[in-house]
Write a protein that holds these residues in place. Structure first.
Motif, PDB file in Angstrom:
ATOM      1  N   GLN A  75      62.666  17.083  27.779  1.00 57.33           N
ATOM      2  CA  GLN A  75      62.564  16.159  28.771  1.00 57.33           C
ATOM      3  C   GLN A  75      62.358  14.744  28.438  1.00 57.33           C
ATOM      4  O   GLN A  75      63.107  13.919  29.347  1.00 57.33           O
ATOM      5  CB  GLN A  75      61.038  16.414  29.423  1.00 57.33           C
ATOM      6  N   SER A  76      62.138  14.212  27.325  1.00 58.02           N
ATOM      7  CA  SER A  76      62.095  12.806  26.966  1.00 58.02           C
ATOM      8  C   SER A  76      63.503  12.358  26.670  1.00 58.02           C
ATOM      9  O   SER A  76      63.673  11.114  27.045  1.00 58.02           O
ATOM     10  CB  SER A  76      61.329  12.669  25.609  1.00 58.02           C
ATOM     11  N   VAL A  77      64.168  13.403  26.079  1.00 58.57           N
ATOM     12  CA  VAL A  77      65.514  12.925  25.988  1.00 58.57           C
ATOM     13  C   VAL A  77      66.454  12.737  27.230  1.00 58.57           C
ATOM     14  O   VAL A  77      67.234  11.803  27.422  1.00 58.57           O
ATOM     15  CB  VAL A  77      66.383  13.873  24.952  1.00 58.57           C
ATOM     16  N   PHE A  93      58.512  12.369  39.305  1.00 61.27           N
ATOM     17  CA  PHE A  93      57.631  12.809  40.107  1.00 61.27           C
ATOM     18  C   PHE A  93      57.745  14.089  40.797  1.00 61.27           C
ATOM     19  O   PHE A  93      56.988  15.024  40.978  1.00 61.27           O
ATOM     20  CB  PHE A  93      57.369  11.769  41.135  1.00 61.27           C
ATOM     21  N   LEU A  94      59.352  14.067  41.479  1.00 56.14           N
ATOM     22  CA  LEU A  94      59.514  15.196  42.297  1.00 56.14           C
ATOM     23  C   LEU A  94      59.780  16.634  41.449  1.00 56.14           C
ATOM     24  O   LEU A  94      59.762  17.813  42.004  1.00 56.14           O
ATOM     25  CB  LEU A  94      60.978  14.943  43.045  1.00 56.14           C
ATOM     26  N   ALA A  95      60.145  16.522  40.024  1.00 62.23           N
ATOM     27  CA  ALA A  95      60.357  17.517  39.225  1.00 62.23           C
ATOM     28  C   ALA A  95      59.446  17.904  38.156  1.00 62.23           C
ATOM     29  O   ALA A  95      58.711  18.900  38.196  1.00 62.23           O
ATOM     30  CB  ALA A  95      61.865  17.494  38.748  1.00 62.23           C
ATOM     31  N   VAL A  96      59.097  16.621  37.391  1.00 66.47           N
ATOM     32  CA  VAL A  96      58.115  16.768  36.272  1.00 66.47           C
ATOM     33  C   VAL A  96      56.666  16.972  36.802  1.00 66.47           C
ATOM     34  O   VAL A  96      55.929  17.791  36.410  1.00 66.47           O
ATOM     35  CB  VAL A  96      58.120  15.507  35.305  1.00 66.47           C
ATOM     36  N   PHE A  97      56.405  15.999  37.714  1.00 67.11           N
ATOM     37  CA  PHE A  97      54.834  16.339  38.072  1.00 67.11           C
ATOM     38  C   PHE A  97      54.653  17.344  38.983  1.00 67.11           C
ATOM     39  O   PHE A  97      53.800  18.103  38.753  1.00 67.11           O
ATOM     40  CB  PHE A  97      54.693  15.023  39.010  1.00 67.11           C
ATOM     41  N   SER A  98      55.468  17.724  39.934  1.00 64.84           N
ATOM     42  CA  SER A  98      55.618  18.834  40.851  1.00 64.84           C
ATOM     43  C   SER A  98      55.612  20.025  40.306  1.00 64.84           C
ATOM     44  O   SER A  98      54.945  21.111  40.150  1.00 64.84           O
ATOM     45  CB  SER A  98      56.421  18.856  42.181  1.00 64.84           C
ATOM     46  N   GLY A  99      56.568  20.020  39.238  1.00 66.72           N
ATOM     47  CA  GLY A  99      56.696  21.244  38.272  1.00 66.72           C
ATOM     48  C   GLY A  99      55.608  21.662  37.592  1.00 66.72           C
ATOM     49  O   GLY A  99      55.353  22.832  37.331  1.00 66.72           O
ATOM     50  N   ALA A 100      54.800  20.556  37.158  1.00 64.22           N
ATOM     51  CA  ALA A 100      53.785  20.935  36.094  1.00 64.22           C
ATOM     52  C   ALA A 100      52.574  21.571  36.921  1.00 64.22           C
ATOM     53  O   ALA A 100      51.846  22.492  36.933  1.00 64.22           O
ATOM     54  CB  ALA A 100      53.294  19.445  35.493  1.00 64.22           C
ATOM     55  N   THR A 232      53.943  13.627  33.346  1.00 62.01           N
ATOM     56  CA  THR A 232      54.912  12.459  33.906  1.00 62.01           C
ATOM     57  C   THR A 232      54.647  11.197  33.342  1.00 62.01           C
ATOM     58  O   THR A 232      55.802  10.331  33.169  1.00 62.01           O
ATOM     59  CB  THR A 232      54.489  12.283  35.464  1.00 62.01           C
ATOM     60  N   ARG A 233      53.492  10.596  32.797  1.00 58.99           N
ATOM     61  CA  ARG A 233      53.587   9.594  32.078  1.00 58.99           C
ATOM     62  C   ARG A 233      54.510   9.722  30.710  1.00 58.99           C
ATOM     63  O   ARG A 233      54.976   8.386  30.398  1.00 58.99           O
ATOM     64  CB  ARG A 233      52.182   9.165  31.569  1.00 58.99           C
ATOM     65  N   LEU A 234      54.555  10.613  30.157  1.00 56.26           N
ATOM     66  CA  LEU A 234      55.528  10.737  28.955  1.00 56.26           C
ATOM     67  C   LEU A 234      57.012  10.551  29.522  1.00 56.26           C
ATOM     68  O   LEU A 234      57.816   9.903  28.845  1.00 56.26           O
ATOM     69  CB  LEU A 234      55.271  11.939  28.200  1.00 56.26           C
ATOM     70  N   ALA A 235      57.503  11.109  30.654  1.00 60.12           N
ATOM     71  CA  ALA A 235      58.638  11.050  30.939  1.00 60.12           C
ATOM     72  C   ALA A 235      59.041   9.657  31.566  1.00 60.12           C
ATOM     73  O   ALA A 235      60.236   9.313  31.299  1.00 60.12           O
ATOM     74  CB  ALA A 235      58.912  12.201  32.395  1.00 60.12           C
ATOM     75  N   LEU A 236      58.146   9.097  32.228  1.00 60.51           N
ATOM     76  CA  LEU A 236      58.169   7.776  32.504  1.00 60.51           C
ATOM     77  C   LEU A 236      58.249   6.897  31.302  1.00 60.51           C
ATOM     78  O   LEU A 236      59.045   5.753  31.221  1.00 60.51           O
ATOM     79  CB  LEU A 236      57.078   6.970  33.513  1.00 60.51           C
ATOM     80  N   ALA A 237      57.580   7.256  30.254  1.00 55.41           N
ATOM     81  CA  ALA A 237      57.787   6.348  29.058  1.00 55.41           C
ATOM     82  C   ALA A 237      59.108   6.386  28.440  1.00 55.41           C
ATOM     83  O   ALA A 237      59.874   5.504  28.069  1.00 55.41           O
ATOM     84  CB  ALA A 237      56.655   6.531  27.998  1.00 55.41           C
TER      85      ALA A 237
END
Length: 372
Positions: A75-77, A93-100, A232-237
């Motif tokens: 996900q990070s890559v 938000f729509l995939a990572v946050f909602s998916g989690a 989501t924070r990690l994906a945003l980072a």
């Protein structure tokens, strides 16, 4: 140039990077961003359908639920590559946050419907869980027959006008619940953000939903929210680390071509010093995200949380600082709408504010580090 470096024995990470580069030839990030801004829409449906086709929306959803079952590294890559290409649809938000959230919910027919729709792109499932001050907070709810009735507001909702379903955090008799709510039942208002996207306020006025739409209750909700926020924070980072790296590359290219006093301005030592500082900021941002991914693989939740907080703060500062310096080195060109560097900067500012500014994250880091 700076880039996150992981072991890639099976080539999965390289394939993800290549898939984003290919995707960007079909949907150029800066061009699509300008088109969406001009149209005043909050989501480019064609781009979102392309993301679903590429398999990105369910990347970290478990295989048994229909997702790819990949982890934080993948996900990070992906997020880093999206940042580099300025593909600005709100995947975090729509995939990572909602998916989690959905991955941690109870196994019900409703969860299956939402997850399947999220993965194939047929449903836009947006989390509506933030209060006006940006904190994660429930809205008021009460029992209503076999279901519940919702009254309150959620703020900073991504793709609010385009959403088909909202995932709402509700408080029922001092117990939290995660509820799916049809978007058509809510009142929605939107305002433009700095990067040309839209954030919405979603209002519920006595909206009733059936008991079948309650996805989780009690402690399970707290666990789902904690996982969703961290992921989501990690994906945003990672996305901001990609933005910082690309801002540097664009600046190096521009200063190598811009001639003044008979020389490329990149040959001037004072500019070289500035670009070395930019390189260091971007490099440290990438390293912080890599560290967070590695900590997640260890059996130490506290260390993982601390590393994610540090990565989001570091990458947020880096993407904004590198962007400011990049615009400065572009001179007057950097302020024009036709010049992409300004759009990278604005995107960095918007992502930096999501789920905690660096200052707030550092305070959270210190409080957690000092806790027993």
């Amino acid at each position: 140039m700076p880039q996150m470096i992981f072991d890639d024995t099976d080539g999965t990470l390289g394939l993800l990077r290549d898939s984003v580069a290919t995707f960007a030839t079909r949907f150029p990030g800066a061009q699509r961003l300008r088109q969406r801004r001009a149209a005043g829409t909050d989501l480019d449906r064609e781009v979102w359908a392309g993301m679903a086709e590429a398999g990105w929306l369910g990347l970290t959803i478990p295989e048994e639920l229909g997702g790819a079952g990949l982890g934080a590294r993948e996900q990070s890559v992906l997020s880093e590559a999206l940042g580099r290409e300025l593909i600005s649809e709100p995947l975090a938000f729509l995939a990572v946050f909602s998916g989690a959230l959905l991955s941690e919910a109870e196994a019900t027919v409703e969860r299956e419907r939402l997850i399947n729709g999220l993965i194939d792109g047929s449903l836009i499932v947006s989390p509506a869980v933030q209060a006006a001050n940006g904190s994660i907070a429930p809205i008021e709810a009460s029992a209503s027959g076999d279901g519940i009735k919702l009254s309150g507001e959620a703020h900073y909702v991504n793709a609010a006008a385009s959403a088909d379903e909202f995932l709402v955090l509700a408080a029922i008799n001092d117990e939290q619940a995660l509820v799916s709510v049809p978007a058509a039942s809510a009142e929605i208002s939107q305002r433009p953000t700095l990067d040309g996207s839209q954030l919405g306020k979603v209002s519920f006025s006595g909206v009733s939903v059936g008991a079948d739409r309650v996805l989780a209750k009690g402690a399970a909700v707290d666990a789902a929210i904690e996982k969703a926020v961290a992921s989501t924070r990690l994906a945003l980072a990672a996305e901001m680390a990609g933005i910082a790296s690309r801002e540097l590359e664009i600046t190096v290219e521009y200063t190598s071509q811009r001639v003044q006093f008979g020389k490329p301005i990149a040959s001037f030592q004072v500019l070289q010093h500035k670009m070395v500082d930019m390189w260091a900021d971007a490099e440290f941002a990438c390293a912080a995200v890599v560290n967070a991914c590695e900590r997640l693989e260890e059996d130490d939740p506290k260390a993982a949380t601390l590393a994610i907080l540090a990565a989001k703060a570091r990458a947020g500062d880096a993407s904004v600082t590198v962007g400011r310096r990049a615009i400065h080195l572009h001179g007057a060109m950097g302020f024009t709408d036709e010049c992409d560097i300004g759009h990278f900067m604005k995107r960095a500012v918007a992502l930096n504010s999501a789920l905690g500014q660096p200052e707030a994250l550092r305070l959270e880091f210190v409080a957690l580090e000092r806790a027993a």
